[in-house]
Design an enzyme around this catalytic site. Structure first.
Site, PDB file in Angstrom:
ATOM      1  N   ASN A   8       0.871  -1.183   0.000  1.00  0.00           N
ATOM      2  CA  ASN A   8       0.000   0.000   0.000  1.00  0.00           C
ATOM      3  C   ASN A   8       0.903   1.226   0.000  1.00  0.00           C
ATOM      4  OD1 ASN A   8      -1.813   2.032   0.447  1.00  0.00           O
ATOM      5  ND2 ASN A   8      -2.421   1.352   2.502  1.00  0.00           N
ATOM      6  N   LYS A  10       0.038   4.256  -0.332  1.00  0.00           N
ATOM      7  CA  LYS A  10      -0.607   5.454   0.238  1.00  0.00           C
ATOM      8  C   LYS A  10      -0.376   6.652  -0.690  1.00  0.00           C
ATOM      9  CE  LYS A  10      -0.204   3.296   4.742  1.00  0.00           C
ATOM     10  NZ  LYS A  10      -0.055   3.416   6.185  1.00  0.00           N
ATOM     11  N   HIS A  97      -9.616   1.265   5.376  1.00  0.00           N
ATOM     12  CA  HIS A  97      -8.266   1.491   5.908  1.00  0.00           C
ATOM     13  C   HIS A  97      -8.339   2.492   7.060  1.00  0.00           C
ATOM     14  CE1 HIS A  97      -4.102   2.661   6.326  1.00  0.00           C
ATOM     15  NE2 HIS A  97      -3.818   1.498   5.775  1.00  0.00           N
ATOM     16  N   GLU A  99      -6.628   4.938   7.921  1.00  0.00           N
ATOM     17  CA  GLU A  99      -6.460   6.364   7.592  1.00  0.00           C
ATOM     18  C   GLU A  99      -7.750   6.934   6.994  1.00  0.00           C
ATOM     19  OE1 GLU A  99      -2.892   5.625   5.428  1.00  0.00           O
ATOM     20  OE2 GLU A  99      -2.007   4.989   7.324  1.00  0.00           O
ATOM     21  N   GLU A 170      -5.229  -4.585  10.896  1.00  0.00           N
ATOM     22  CA  GLU A 170      -4.186  -3.570  11.043  1.00  0.00           C
ATOM     23  C   GLU A 170      -4.439  -2.784  12.328  1.00  0.00           C
ATOM     24  OE1 GLU A 170      -2.323  -2.531   6.937  1.00  0.00           O
ATOM     25  OE2 GLU A 170      -4.024  -1.224   7.263  1.00  0.00           O
ATOM     26  N   GLY A 176       2.722   2.539  10.847  1.00  0.00           N
ATOM     27  CA  GLY A 176       3.654   3.645  10.643  1.00  0.00           C
ATOM     28  C   GLY A 176       4.410   4.043  11.897  1.00  0.00           C
ATOM     29  N   SER A 215       3.647  -1.975  10.465  1.00  0.00           N
ATOM     30  CA  SER A 215       5.102  -2.039  10.670  1.00  0.00           C
ATOM     31  C   SER A 215       5.721  -3.386  10.284  1.00  0.00           C
ATOM     32  CB  SER A 215       5.466  -1.658  12.113  1.00  0.00           C
ATOM     33  OG  SER A 215       5.085  -0.304  12.367  1.00  0.00           O
ATOM     34  N   GLY A 236       2.962  -0.868   4.380  1.00  0.00           N
ATOM     35  CA  GLY A 236       3.026   0.535   3.992  1.00  0.00           C
ATOM     36  C   GLY A 236       4.462   0.968   3.763  1.00  0.00           C
TER      37      GLY A 236
HETATM   38  P1  13P Z   1       3.112   0.566   7.783  1.00  0.00           P
HETATM   39  O1  13P Z   1       3.620  -0.717   7.157  1.00  0.00           O
HETATM   40  O2  13P Z   1       3.840   1.795   7.301  1.00  0.00           O
HETATM   41  O3  13P Z   1       3.024   0.462   9.264  1.00  0.00           O
HETATM   42  O4  13P Z   1       1.604   0.760   7.241  1.00  0.00           O
HETATM   43  C1  13P Z   1       0.709  -0.296   7.345  1.00  0.00           C
HETATM   44  C2  13P Z   1      -0.489   0.027   6.551  1.00  0.00           C
HETATM   45  O5  13P Z   1      -1.252   0.927   6.882  1.00  0.00           O
HETATM   46  C3  13P Z   1      -0.736  -0.735   5.328  1.00  0.00           C
HETATM   47  O6  13P Z   1      -2.005  -0.516   4.817  1.00  0.00           O
END
Ligand code: 13P
Length: 251
Positions: A8, A10, A97, A99, A170, A176, A215, A236
């Site tokens: 992803n 983003k 998601h 976010e 997640e 993140g 992560s 991510g």
């Molecule tokens: P990270 O791998 O940066 O923690 O993000 C995970 C994520 O939101 C994937 O959709």
């Protein structure tokens, strides 16, 4: 049921950067992918076509989208429909998601409408669920997951093709932050998601993939992917560099 390694991206990468990263990834992974694995890249909308071109002919690589609007077409300024995505070669899209829930304010009911609409439009859907840290501390992990799952699939036909509906667990506090959920936390959450899916969909739920996200890095991917009920990862930050993501995919 193939294990799914999903990147992803983003809101990262211009179309030329995306084209290059996807081409680099194909170069690093092609011919080395273990049997039973597939790789998906979910770039921003503006980079779908260049990424599709970089993936052309690459075996077991899929194109995904990060979002869509649950209508066929119409006066919805700034939005993108499932048909527009399918036309570019997109086979899966994310819904729910964290976010979009917590930054863009999408409700579980909206996530449910999107999930059902995406599936009925011929897209596969990766429905994301996960608790915030205060919810975990309050012992509410299962309550939050149950609510997000039941609302998320409320309008999905019970005989949906199980291969086209994936769930991504997640935990919001692990996204993140560098703080990965421990094996026990992942095992417990994934077993709970599986039980919920069986309760809702019956036996076919054993063929729905449950991905872990939060992560995931080259040095923890192998351990995570080997856990019971972990059928893939949604990555991510560590998916943005072809070298890092190739190490996850090949772990
Ligand atoms: P990270 O791998 O940066 O923690 O993000 C995970 C994520 O939101 C994937 O959709």
């Amino acid at each position: 049921m193939n294990k799914l390694f999903a990147a992803n991206w983003k809101m990262h990468k211009t179309s030329s950067e995306a084209r290059q990263t996807a081409a680099d990834l194909v170069g690093l992974v092609s011919g080395r992918l273990k049997p039973g694995r597939e790789v998906m890249i979910l770039p921003p909308f503006t980079a779908l076509t260049p990424v599709a071109e970089s993936l052309r002919g690459a075996k077991n690589f899929l194109l995904g989208a990060q979002n869509f609007y649950p209508q066929k077409q119409g006066a919805f300024t700034g939005e993108i429909s499932p048909a527009m995505l399918r036309d570019l070669g997109v086979t899966f899209a994310l819904t729910g998601h964290s976010e979009r829930r917590h930054v863009l304010g999408e409700t579980s009911a909206q996530v449910g409408s999107k999930t059902a609409f995406g599936l009925s439009s011929g897209l596969g859907v990766i429905l994301c669920v996960g608790e915030k840290i205060d919810e975990r501390k309050a012992g509410r992990v299962e309550a939050v997951l149950e609510h997000q799952l039941r609302e998320g699939v409320r309008e999905v036909p019970r005989d949906v093709d199980p291969e086209r509906l994936c769930i991504a667990y997640e935990p919001v506090w692990a996204i993140g932050t560098g703080e990965v959920a421990g094996p026990e936390e992942i095992l417990e959450a994934h077993a709970f998601v599986r039980r919920m899916l069986v309760d809702i969909f019956g036996a076919s739920a054993s063929r729905m993939r449950i991905l872990y996200g939060g992560s995931v890095k080259p040095d923890n991917a192998a351990e995570i992917i080997a856990l019971d009920n972990v059928d893939g990862v949604l990555v991510g930050g560590a998916s943005l560099k072809a070298e890092d993501f190739s190490r996850i995919v090949l772990a």
